[in-house]
Design a protein around this motif. Structure first.
Motif, short mmCIF file in Angstrom:
data_model
loop_
_atom_site.label_atom_id
_atom_site.label_comp_id
_atom_site.label_asym_id
_atom_site.label_seq_id
_atom_site.Cartn_x
_atom_site.Cartn_y
_atom_site.Cartn_z
N GLU A 97 9.02 -1.06 -12.46
CA GLU A 97 7.93 -0.14 -12.20
C GLU A 97 8.10 0.48 -10.81
O GLU A 97 8.78 -0.08 -9.95
N GLY A 98 7.47 1.63 -10.61
CA GLY A 98 7.55 2.28 -9.31
C GLY A 98 6.27 3.02 -8.98
O GLY A 98 5.47 3.35 -9.86
N LEU A 99 6.08 3.28 -7.69
CA LEU A 99 4.88 3.95 -7.21
C LEU A 99 5.22 4.67 -5.92
O LEU A 99 5.97 4.15 -5.10
N SER A 100 4.69 5.87 -5.77
CA SER A 100 4.86 6.59 -4.51
C SER A 100 3.49 7.10 -4.08
O SER A 100 2.54 6.33 -4.06
N ASN A 101 3.38 8.40 -3.81
CA ASN A 101 2.14 8.92 -3.23
C ASN A 101 1.34 9.75 -4.21
O ASN A 101 0.53 10.60 -3.82
N SER A 102 1.55 9.49 -5.49
CA SER A 102 0.71 10.03 -6.56
C SER A 102 0.10 8.83 -7.28
O SER A 102 0.36 7.69 -6.93
N VAL A 103 -0.71 9.09 -8.29
CA VAL A 103 -1.26 7.97 -9.06
C VAL A 103 -0.16 7.35 -9.90
O VAL A 103 0.84 7.98 -10.23
N PHE A 104 -0.35 6.10 -10.27
CA PHE A 104 0.68 5.32 -10.94
C PHE A 104 1.20 5.98 -12.21
O PHE A 104 2.41 5.99 -12.46
N THR A 145 0.75 17.67 6.52
CA THR A 145 2.10 17.24 6.86
C THR A 145 2.34 15.82 6.38
O THR A 145 3.47 15.43 6.11
N THR A 146 1.31 15.03 6.25
CA THR A 146 1.47 13.66 5.81
C THR A 146 1.57 13.56 4.30
O THR A 146 1.38 12.50 3.73
N ALA A 147 1.97 14.64 3.63
CA ALA A 147 2.01 14.65 2.18
C ALA A 147 2.94 13.60 1.61
O ALA A 147 2.75 13.15 0.50
N SER A 148 3.97 13.20 2.33
CA SER A 148 4.83 12.15 1.81
C SER A 148 4.10 10.82 1.81
O SER A 148 4.51 9.89 1.15
N LYS A 165 -14.00 2.30 -0.66
CA LYS A 165 -14.59 3.56 -0.22
C LYS A 165 -14.50 3.68 1.30
O LYS A 165 -14.35 2.71 2.01
N GLY A 166 -14.58 4.92 1.79
CA GLY A 166 -14.56 5.14 3.22
C GLY A 166 -13.18 5.19 3.83
O GLY A 166 -13.03 5.17 5.05
N VAL A 167 -12.15 5.21 2.99
CA VAL A 167 -10.78 5.35 3.47
C VAL A 167 -10.14 6.54 2.75
O VAL A 167 -10.63 7.01 1.72
N GLY A 168 -9.01 7.01 3.28
CA GLY A 168 -8.28 8.07 2.60
C GLY A 168 -7.68 7.56 1.30
O GLY A 168 -7.73 6.36 0.99
N GLY A 169 -7.10 8.47 0.53
CA GLY A 169 -6.55 8.10 -0.78
C GLY A 169 -5.44 7.07 -0.66
O GLY A 169 -4.57 7.16 0.19
N PHE A 170 -5.48 6.06 -1.55
CA PHE A 170 -4.47 5.00 -1.51
C PHE A 170 -4.31 4.39 -2.89
O PHE A 170 -5.17 4.51 -3.77
N SER A 171 -3.19 3.68 -3.05
CA SER A 171 -2.99 2.75 -4.16
C SER A 171 -2.58 1.41 -3.56
O SER A 171 -1.67 1.34 -2.74
N LEU A 172 -3.25 0.35 -3.97
CA LEU A 172 -2.97 -1.00 -3.50
C LEU A 172 -2.38 -1.81 -4.65
O LEU A 172 -2.99 -1.93 -5.71
N VAL A 173 -1.19 -2.36 -4.42
CA VAL A 173 -0.57 -3.28 -5.37
C VAL A 173 -0.77 -4.68 -4.84
O VAL A 173 -0.41 -4.98 -3.69
N LEU A 175 0.83 -1.20 0.00
CA LEU A 175 0.00 0.00 0.00
C LEU A 175 0.86 1.25 0.00
O LEU A 175 1.88 1.32 0.69
N THR A 176 0.47 2.24 -0.78
CA THR A 176 0.99 3.60 -0.64
C THR A 176 -0.19 4.54 -0.47
O THR A 176 -1.26 4.34 -1.05
N ASN A 177 -0.01 5.57 0.34
CA ASN A 177 -1.03 6.59 0.50
C ASN A 177 -0.97 7.58 -0.64
O ASN A 177 0.06 7.74 -1.29
N PHE A 178 -2.07 8.27 -0.86
CA PHE A 178 -2.14 9.31 -1.89
C PHE A 178 -2.04 10.67 -1.24
O PHE A 178 -2.74 10.97 -0.26
N ARG A 179 -1.17 11.53 -1.76
CA ARG A 179 -0.99 12.87 -1.21
C ARG A 179 -2.18 13.74 -1.63
O ARG A 179 -2.38 14.03 -2.80
N GLU A 180 -2.98 14.09 -0.67
CA GLU A 180 -4.19 14.87 -0.93
C GLU A 180 -3.90 16.37 -0.93
O GLU A 180 -3.19 16.87 -0.06
N GLU A 181 -4.49 17.07 -1.88
CA GLU A 181 -4.45 18.53 -1.86
C GLU A 181 -5.54 19.09 -0.95
O GLU A 181 -5.38 20.14 -0.34
#
Length: 315
Positions: free
Chosen positions: A170-177, A249-252, A116-124, A70-76
Motif C-alpha cells: 500500500e502507499g500514501l502521499s499527499n492526497s486521500v488514500f 508552495t507546500t503542495a508536496s 479538528k483544528g489542524v491542516g489537512g492530514f492522513s495519519l497511519v 503522517l502525511t499532509n494533504f495538498r490543499e487547493e
C-alpha cells in the motif's frame, strides 16, 4: 513526510516500510533518537520538528511497538492549509496515548474530534508487535480529516490496511488514500518488484535496505520542476523556493505552511527530499529503523558516514 510505502510481500519480514520527508532544509529538526513524553513517561523513537511548540513528528515508534506516520494533504484552498495545532501532534498523540489498541484510539479520536483544528492530514497508525501464535503485525488504520471525490471515500471512519496475514503493498502521499498520486502507484510497483527479486536472489538485509533506499531516490522530475510535478516523483531533488510564492508552495505536503508567512531574511529557501526512512519488522519480531539525512540546512550533501542513524527494537 511526503510518500509512504508499506508491504507484507517479502516472506522474511512481517512488514517493510519506506518513507521520504520532503521539507525546507532550514526547518529546525531533531534527528531520529529516543525521547520521553513527560505526562505519560512513554519513550518514543522518532525525529522531531522543532519549529512548532508541540515538537511533533511525522514518523515514530514507541517502546511498546506502536507505529505512527503522517502525511499532509495538498490543499487547493490556501485558507485551509494551516491550523491552530501542528499536524505532527497527531502522531505524538497516538504514540503517547493511553489506549491499548489502534481501534480504541481511532474511535476516541473521531468521537473527541481531536483531528479538528489542524491542516489537512492522513495519519497511519498501528502496532508492530507480533503476538505469540499469530502471523504478522496487526492491521493499520488510516485516519484523515479530508475526504476525496470518490463515493467510496465519502464516509466517516478510517480506512483499514494490512489485515493480519495479508500479502499486500500500500502507499500514501499527499492526497486521500483511495485517490493516490502517480508517484504512489510507481512506488508500490517498484517496491513489490524489489522485494520479490530480493527474496529470489537471497540478498542480505543490508543489500535489501540499499535497494529500498534506491526506490526512495527515484527522480522523475523535469530539469525545472513545478509544484504539480511533485505528484510524479518519489524523490524531490533540491530546488529553490521564493518566499514570495503563496502558501500553496507546500503542495508536496510536508511543510507546516505558516513558515511561508513569516518575514524572510533571504528571498530564497531550499526545498526537497530531506530525510529517508526504512523500517523492517523481521519474522522474529525485531524492528530495524533507519533514518538517512541527505543534506545540511544549507543544501550541502552530508558525507556517507554522517547520513544514517540506525536503531533496533525487540519486544
Amino acid at each position: 513526510m511526503c510518500i509512504l510505502l508499506l508491504s507484507t510481500v517479502h516472506p522474511d519480514y512481517h512488514l517493510i516500510l519506506l518513507s521520504n520527508r520532503d521539507e525546507f532544509l532550514d526547518r529546525p529538526t531533531a534527528s531520529l533518537d529516543w525521547w520521553t513524553h513527560p505526562p505519560t513517561n512513554t519513550k518514543v523513537l522518532s525525529a522531531r520538528d522543532l519549529l512548532r511548540p508541540e515538537q511533533g513528528t511525522w514518523l515514530g515508534v514507541n517502546e511498546h511497538g506502536k507505529l505512527g506516520v503522517l502525511t499532509n494533504f495538498r490543499e487547493e484552498d490556501v485558507q485551509k492549509i494551516s491550523g491552530d495545532r501542528s499536524r505532527g501532534q497527531m502522531v505524538k498523540d497516538y504514540l503517547t496515548s493511553r489506549y491499548g489498541t489502534v481501534e480504541e484510539f481511532v474511535e476516541a479520536m473521531i468521537e473527541e474530534g481531536s483531528q479538528k483544528g489542524v491542516g489537512g492530514f492522513s495519519l497511519v497508525c498501528g502496532d508492530l508487535r507480533v503476538r505469540s501464535g499469530e502471523e504478522g503485525v496487526g492491521r493499520m488504520a488510516i485516519v484523515s480529516n479530508r475526504i476525496g471525490k470518490s463515493a467510496a471515500n465519502d464516509k466517516a471512519g478510517p480506512d483499514w490496511i494490512l489485515e493480519k496475514g495479508s500479502v499486500e503493498t500500500e502507499g500514501l502521499s499527499n492526497s486521500v488514500f483511495l485517490e493516490p498520486w502517480p508517484k504512489v502507484n510507481e512506488g508500490t510497483k517498484y517496491l513489490e518488484e524489489v522485494l520479490r527479486d530480493s527474496q529470489k536472489a537471497g540478498r542480505s538485509q543490508e543489500e535489501l535496505v540499499e535497494s529500498l533506499f534506491e526506490i526512495l531516490s527515484r527522480d522523475n522530475l523535469p530539469p525545472e520542476p513545478t509544484i504539480q510535478d511533485l505528484r510524479d516523483s518519489i524523490f524531490v531533488r533540491i530546488f529553490p523556493v521564493p518566499w514570495t510564492v503563496p502558501a500553496d508552495t507546500t503542495a508536496s505536503g510536508c511543510a507546516d505552511d505558516e513558515t511561508l508567512r513569516k518575514p524572510a531574511e533571504t528571498p530564497i529557501r531550499l526545498y526537497g527530499t530531506r530525510q529517508q526512512s526504512v523500517i523492517l519488522v523481521d519474522k522474529q519480531g525485531q524492528i530495524t529503523f533507519i533514518e538517512r539525512t541527505l543534506w545540511d540546512e544549507y543544501g550541502n550533501a552530508l558525507p556517507k558516514d554522517q547520513r544514517d542513524r540506525t536503531f533496533q527494537l525487540a519486544f
